[in-house]
Design a protein around this motif. Sequence first.
Motif, PDB file in Angstrom:
ATOM      1  N   GLU A 296      24.397 -30.021   0.399  1.00 21.30           N
ATOM      2  CA  GLU A 296      24.016 -31.389   0.773  1.00 21.30           C
ATOM      3  C   GLU A 296      22.530 -31.463   1.149  1.00 21.30           C
ATOM      4  OE1 GLU A 296      26.730 -32.612   3.836  1.00 21.30           O
ATOM      5  OE2 GLU A 296      28.275 -33.162   2.389  1.00 21.30           O
ATOM      6  N   ALA A 297      22.045 -30.480   1.910  1.00 19.61           N
ATOM      7  CA  ALA A 297      20.637 -30.481   2.319  1.00 19.61           C
ATOM      8  C   ALA A 297      19.721 -30.320   1.098  1.00 19.61           C
ATOM      9  CB  ALA A 297      20.382 -29.348   3.318  1.00 19.61           C
ATOM     10  N   THR A 298      20.177 -29.524   0.137  1.00 21.08           N
ATOM     11  CA  THR A 298      19.373 -29.306  -1.068  1.00 21.08           C
ATOM     12  C   THR A 298      19.308 -30.576  -1.918  1.00 21.08           C
ATOM     13  OG1 THR A 298      20.041 -26.988  -1.043  1.00 21.08           O
ATOM     14  CG2 THR A 298      19.108 -27.815  -3.091  1.00 21.08           C
ATOM     15  N   VAL A 299      20.423 -31.271  -2.009  1.00 19.74           N
ATOM     16  CA  VAL A 299      20.435 -32.543  -2.751  1.00 19.74           C
ATOM     17  C   VAL A 299      19.449 -33.525  -2.111  1.00 19.74           C
ATOM     18  CG1 VAL A 299      21.850 -34.561  -3.317  1.00 19.74           C
ATOM     19  CG2 VAL A 299      22.758 -32.263  -3.669  1.00 19.74           C
ATOM     20  N   ASP A 300      19.440 -33.557  -0.789  1.00 24.37           N
ATOM     21  CA  ASP A 300      18.490 -34.448  -0.084  1.00 24.37           C
ATOM     22  C   ASP A 300      17.052 -34.093  -0.445  1.00 24.37           C
ATOM     23  OD1 ASP A 300      20.565 -35.755   1.111  1.00 24.37           O
ATOM     24  OD2 ASP A 300      20.397 -34.710   3.042  1.00 24.37           O
ATOM     25  N   LEU A 301      16.735 -32.779  -0.475  1.00 29.84           N
ATOM     26  CA  LEU A 301      15.370 -32.352  -0.823  1.00 29.84           C
ATOM     27  C   LEU A 301      15.033 -32.737  -2.265  1.00 29.84           C
ATOM     28  CD1 LEU A 301      15.277 -28.769   0.754  1.00 29.84           C
ATOM     29  CD2 LEU A 301      14.096 -30.805   1.591  1.00 29.84           C
ATOM     30  N   LEU A 302      15.979 -32.533  -3.163  1.00 26.96           N
ATOM     31  CA  LEU A 302      15.743 -32.866  -4.574  1.00 26.96           C
ATOM     32  C   LEU A 302      15.477 -34.359  -4.744  1.00 26.96           C
ATOM     33  CD1 LEU A 302      18.499 -30.659  -6.251  1.00 26.96           C
ATOM     34  CD2 LEU A 302      16.027 -30.401  -6.549  1.00 26.96           C
ATOM     35  N   ARG A 303      16.268 -35.150  -4.058  1.00 23.94           N
ATOM     36  CA  ARG A 303      16.108 -36.614  -4.179  1.00 23.94           C
ATOM     37  C   ARG A 303      14.766 -37.060  -3.614  1.00 23.94           C
ATOM     38  NH1 ARG A 303      22.282 -38.133  -2.848  1.00 23.94           N
ATOM     39  NH2 ARG A 303      23.031 -38.074  -4.990  1.00 23.94           N
ATOM     40  N   ALA A 304      14.287 -36.318  -2.603  1.00 28.39           N
ATOM     41  CA  ALA A 304      12.997 -36.671  -1.993  1.00 28.39           C
ATOM     42  C   ALA A 304      11.828 -36.020  -2.732  1.00 28.39           C
ATOM     43  CB  ALA A 304      13.001 -36.238  -0.526  1.00 28.39           C
ATOM     44  N   GLY A 305      12.124 -35.275  -3.797  1.00 25.12           N
ATOM     45  CA  GLY A 305      11.065 -34.631  -4.583  1.00 25.12           C
ATOM     46  C   GLY A 305      10.395 -33.485  -3.845  1.00 25.12           C
ATOM     47  N   GLN A 306      11.111 -32.850  -2.934  1.00 26.43           N
ATOM     48  CA  GLN A 306      10.509 -31.769  -2.148  1.00 26.43           C
ATOM     49  C   GLN A 306      10.881 -30.398  -2.703  1.00 26.43           C
ATOM     50  OE1 GLN A 306      11.205 -32.298   2.048  1.00 26.43           O
ATOM     51  NE2 GLN A 306      10.714 -34.474   1.955  1.00 26.43           N
ATOM     52  N   ARG A 307      10.136 -29.395  -2.244  1.00 23.77           N
ATOM     53  CA  ARG A 307      10.305 -28.032  -2.739  1.00 23.77           C
ATOM     54  C   ARG A 307      11.609 -27.411  -2.204  1.00 23.77           C
ATOM     55  NH1 ARG A 307       8.902 -22.640  -1.768  1.00 23.77           N
ATOM     56  NH2 ARG A 307       8.493 -22.989   0.429  1.00 23.77           N
ATOM     57  N   ILE A 308      12.270 -26.638  -3.033  1.00 20.32           N
ATOM     58  CA  ILE A 308      13.483 -25.917  -2.627  1.00 20.32           C
ATOM     59  C   ILE A 308      13.099 -24.470  -2.314  1.00 20.32           C
ATOM     60  CG2 ILE A 308      15.814 -25.214  -3.341  1.00 20.32           C
ATOM     61  CD1 ILE A 308      15.365 -28.242  -3.278  1.00 20.32           C
ATOM     62  N   SER A 309      13.548 -23.952  -1.183  1.00 21.72           N
ATOM     63  CA  SER A 309      13.277 -22.554  -0.849  1.00 21.72           C
ATOM     64  C   SER A 309      14.004 -21.633  -1.828  1.00 21.72           C
ATOM     65  CB  SER A 309      13.750 -22.263   0.572  1.00 21.72           C
ATOM     66  OG  SER A 309      13.832 -20.865   0.770  1.00 21.72           O
ATOM     67  N   PRO A 310      13.303 -20.603  -2.327  1.00 22.72           N
ATOM     68  CA  PRO A 310      13.971 -19.667  -3.241  1.00 22.72           C
ATOM     69  C   PRO A 310      15.178 -18.981  -2.594  1.00 22.72           C
ATOM     70  CG  PRO A 310      11.622 -19.139  -3.041  1.00 22.72           C
ATOM     71  CD  PRO A 310      11.906 -20.245  -2.077  1.00 22.72           C
ATOM     72  N   SER A 311      15.160 -18.832  -1.284  1.00 26.53           N
ATOM     73  CA  SER A 311      16.280 -18.133  -0.631  1.00 26.53           C
ATOM     74  C   SER A 311      17.572 -18.954  -0.678  1.00 26.53           C
ATOM     75  CB  SER A 311      15.929 -17.771   0.809  1.00 26.53           C
ATOM     76  OG  SER A 311      15.739 -18.925   1.563  1.00 26.53           O
ATOM     77  N   THR A 312      17.465 -20.225  -1.032  1.00 23.60           N
ATOM     78  CA  THR A 312      18.666 -21.064  -1.166  1.00 23.60           C
ATOM     79  C   THR A 312      19.652 -20.421  -2.141  1.00 23.60           C
ATOM     80  OG1 THR A 312      17.322 -23.029  -0.785  1.00 23.60           O
ATOM     81  CG2 THR A 312      19.492 -23.390  -1.746  1.00 23.60           C
ATOM     82  N   ALA A 313      19.117 -19.843  -3.206  1.00 19.52           N
ATOM     83  CA  ALA A 313      19.983 -19.246  -4.237  1.00 19.52           C
ATOM     84  C   ALA A 313      20.836 -18.111  -3.684  1.00 19.52           C
ATOM     85  CB  ALA A 313      19.130 -18.731  -5.395  1.00 19.52           C
ATOM     86  N   PHE A 314      20.334 -17.440  -2.668  1.00 18.39           N
ATOM     87  CA  PHE A 314      21.069 -16.289  -2.110  1.00 18.39           C
ATOM     88  C   PHE A 314      22.017 -16.692  -0.983  1.00 18.39           C
ATOM     89  CE2 PHE A 314      16.969 -14.877  -3.732  1.00 18.39           C
ATOM     90  CZ  PHE A 314      17.410 -14.017  -4.722  1.00 18.39           C
ATOM     91  N   ARG A 315      21.879 -17.926  -0.535  1.00 18.10           N
ATOM     92  CA  ARG A 315      22.689 -18.345   0.615  1.00 18.10           C
ATOM     93  C   ARG A 315      23.745 -19.383   0.250  1.00 18.10           C
ATOM     94  NH1 ARG A 315      18.270 -18.006   4.492  1.00 18.10           N
ATOM     95  NH2 ARG A 315      17.806 -15.777   4.687  1.00 18.10           N
ATOM     96  N   VAL A 316      23.661 -19.942  -0.937  1.00 11.91           N
ATOM     97  CA  VAL A 316      24.497 -21.098  -1.239  1.00 11.91           C
ATOM     98  C   VAL A 316      25.887 -20.707  -1.744  1.00 11.91           C
ATOM     99  CG1 VAL A 316      23.855 -21.455  -3.678  1.00 11.91           C
ATOM    100  CG2 VAL A 316      24.353 -23.435  -2.201  1.00 11.91           C
TER     101      VAL A 316
END
Lengths: 84, 414
Positions: free
Chosen positions: B109-129
């Motif tokens: 959900e937090a990542t979707v919010d960042l994507l919608r706001a056009g913000q950068r996604i932390s690379p570590s998201t891939a290892f935690r999701v």
Amino acid sequence: MADLLPLIIETIQDLARQRVIPWDITEMTLSADTEIDALGIDSVGKLDLLAEIEERADMAISEGALQGRRTLGELALALEGLRS
Amino acid sequence: MKLHAAVTGVGPVSAVGTGVEEFWSALLAGRSGTGPLTQCAPPRRGCSVAAEVADPPAHPIDPRDPVPRCVELARAAARLAWRDAAVVAPPERVGVAVGTGFGNMDLVEATVDLLRAGQRISPSTAFRVFNHASACELARELDIQGPIATMTSGCNSGMDAIGLALDWIRAGRADVVLVGGTEAELQPTFLGIMTAARALAVRHNGRPGEASRPFDETRDGNVPGEGAGFLVVESFEHARRRGAQVRAALAGFAALAVGTREPYDPFKPVFNTAPMVRTMRAALTDAGRTVGDVAAVSANGSSSVFYDPLEAMAIRELLGEAADHTPVHSVKGAIGQTGAATPALQAVAAVLSVERGLLPPTVNAEAQDPRCAIRLVRGEPLATPVRTLLANAIGFGGHYYASLVFTEVDGAAR
């Protein structure tokens, strides 16, 4: 009879017209004595129906209020009980 | 007889407390951990009550270093269990198994919010999701190099993970297994979905401490929440060699699918007890125990309108006349129905019950539903020898059941 009965009947007929529940229901005359089983709605359709009634009546329907309700009139009375 | 495993450590993180003594004393005191939902907005006309964990406290996900709540809770509970067991073992002989049902949806959900706001996604998201993130983080933090697995079987995940750990010990795949369940349900997506399924309590929104009411006449659904429970289990041989203190024996497990079944009908529910009875019997057989050995039952008892009476009927069918005097309790009046965490926390409580000869009361079970004709522990804790305890979990939708058996250390199959 409970005030919610017309809303319940209208909701059933609308959902039948939208084919969310069996279309055949549009050809039935619904009343307080209509048995819920006679509508031929499957279990997921019943949850859809309850969700739509919640929206239109602006109320929360708790699960336990429904067990053993056989007719639309009994359902309406049970929901009236939840609202009061 | 199949081997049993030694439980040498426990770690509870729950809405009634974090750490063994805080958790246990709250359960014995009959304290409710449910309160107003604060972590997100409640669904419209839905449940506004939740079992929230105070320690570790919840906080918004940091986009630069995103750690899902589920992983955070798992870390806290696993560290407690690890310390409790004072584990000493070669890393390659230690395994980790984690159960989680909904996983890391808060990070999605937090990542979707960042994507919608056009913000950068932390690379570590891939290892935690991934749902596997908790197990991976624990292996990294504790240098675990043996078997690793994540069970995701809905609310039963925590119990199924414990069953897997028992299998690993019996098969000699590991000497020690860190095992548990973790869940963080308090997110709009989960609450919205469960509200649509009519699974959550709404009637007691104004009295949040009373909302989770296992086996009570006025119950009206589950109270969602969060938490984690971990155990350290090991072979008795390994525990003996290193002089570990053994709290209880993990003796048996079964998880069985129901097969073809009638769909749930809110107007005319069908109470088919056979699959649950079959599962409880299978767990006892796996433990080398009989129905007559059952001294207590830790019920699934989730405050469900449908499943509470079904479980009570199944327990009565299993135990026969002994149901009149065999005590049954549920921890969910205190800690809510916290998905995969609850059966793991049930397991922690079960271990303490066996070790200490005490059964906590079932919180909020004031007027027992007459359809739930079991000897429910209510009001005060019950002091009684608990030589064999049966713990139950019911999978969401009634598609499957699971049971665990714990026994006292004396008489365990080593």
